[in-house]
Design an enzyme around this catalytic site. Structure first.
Site, PDB file in Angstrom:
ATOM      1  CG  ASP A 163      -1.663  -1.223   1.541  1.00  0.00           C
ATOM      2  OD1 ASP A 163      -1.696  -1.966   0.631  1.00  0.00           O
ATOM      3  OD2 ASP A 163      -2.007  -1.246   2.845  1.00  0.00           O
ATOM      4  CD  GLU A 196      -8.240  -3.447  -1.174  1.00  0.00           C
ATOM      5  OE1 GLU A 196      -8.919  -3.694  -0.092  1.00  0.00           O
ATOM      6  OE2 GLU A 196      -7.346  -3.930  -1.694  1.00  0.00           O
TER       7      GLU A 196
END
Length: 323
Positions: free
Chosen positions: A35, A205
């Protein structure tokens, strides 16, 4: 002559010859990290990732800085649960922005599954990008589900007029909200709403937004984060509120190199108009879902302003020093 020969041998043996490295290589630094948010601060490249491990071990953030995209310095534990009393685990997806000579780090914690569990999206502040950061509010900034969006995967977007937006959401829903100037809460939209849903088709997401040529590029991850269908797609609109109509995928796995390529960010060297996509992927040799590494590639646009498909590589990007 003997001393010169010994010195050359020492330099080679200790890896000093690696100073001539011309590309970043992928991964760009060792360790399991996911991420990643890439951003430029004060003529330095920065990457703020999630520490990729079982949720109970995700109790801190490290950061990495580089003058040239090739040589990276690790800044350990810039924020951890000792500084955020309400955060217990699953500290995810940091997003960092500079405002008024302070650095603000937005993060998710605790992986809440419903509104009665403490946790959500928090914000911390520091005097330097490498911290140490301290909890700004003493509680989450977003601690409940709104429009079906799990409060994770936060990104802070600064528009051309100086307005800051929080864009976030898991569980296939994405919200946008207008941040107060001090980041302590939100300002309602003209219609009185606070959290406005902007979910595009196939969104899962990892939202990210940037502005180019007066247009708003909204990017996200789709598919399952543990599977081969994990990928990044995008849309373009005239407003940060959309509407965002999916154009297509721009980043996905290459089975010959790695799988699960996704949850990205974008860096822009404005002076040379160079664009980079920073993302994570899972080496083909790894079976553990948490074995994710941080990588970087160049990102290009066609004559219509569309993002060209990104080719994932082992070489990464050429060395580039910010002017």
């Amino acid at each position: 002559m003997k001393r010169t020969a010994l010195l050359c041998f020492f330099l080679l043996a200790t890896g000093a010859a690696g100073a001539q490295q011309k590309t970043s290589g992928n991964p760009v630094f060792p360790g399991w990290y996911a991420d990643p948010e890439g951003i430029i601060f004060d003529r330095q490249y920065w990457i703020f990732p999630t520490y990729s491990a079982p949720y109970g071990k995700q109790v801190f953030f490290d950061a990495f800085s580089s003058p040239d995209l090739v040589h990276w310095t690790k800044h350990a534990r810039i924020l951890d649960t000792s500084a955020v009393k309400w955060a217990k685990r699953a500290m995810w997806a940091p997003s960092v922005i500079k405002k008024d000579k302070k650095y603000y780090l937005f993060f998710g914690a605790n992986d809440i599954q419903h509104d009665s569990i403490p946790g959500g999206i928090g914000v911390a502040v520091a005097d330097r990008p490498q911290g140490p950061y301290r909890d700004l509010l003493g509680k989450p900034l977003v601690d409940k589900f709104h429009n079906g969006a799990q409060p994770i995967d936060q990104f802070v977007f600064r528009d051309a007029d100086g307005q800051h937006y929080l864009i976030y959401g898991g569980w296939r829903h994405c919200n946008i909200a207008r941040l107060k100037p001090d980041f302590t809460g939100f300002e309602p939209f003209p219609d009185g709403s606070v959290f406005r849903e902007i979910t595009p088709d196939q969104y899962v997401e990892g939202p990210f937004m940037f502005r180019r040529g007066g247009k708003y590029y909204f990017m996200w991850s789709e598919g399952g984060w543990t599977g081969p269908n994990y990928a990044v797609a995008y849309a373009i609109a005239d407003s940060p509120m959309g509407p965002f109509r999916r154009i297509g995928r721009v980043l996905q796995q290459d089975p010959s190199i790695a799988n699960g390529a996704g949850h990205h960010s974008v860096m822009h060297d404005e002076k040379r108009d160079l664009w980079y996509i920073v993302y994570h992927r899972r080496p083909n040799t790894e079976k553990d879902a948490n074995s994710r590494e941080t990588c970087i590639e160049r990102m290009y646009f066609d004559e219509d302003g569309h993002i060209r498909p990104v080719v994932i590589t082992r070489e990464g990007v050429p060395a580039s020093t910010l002017r």
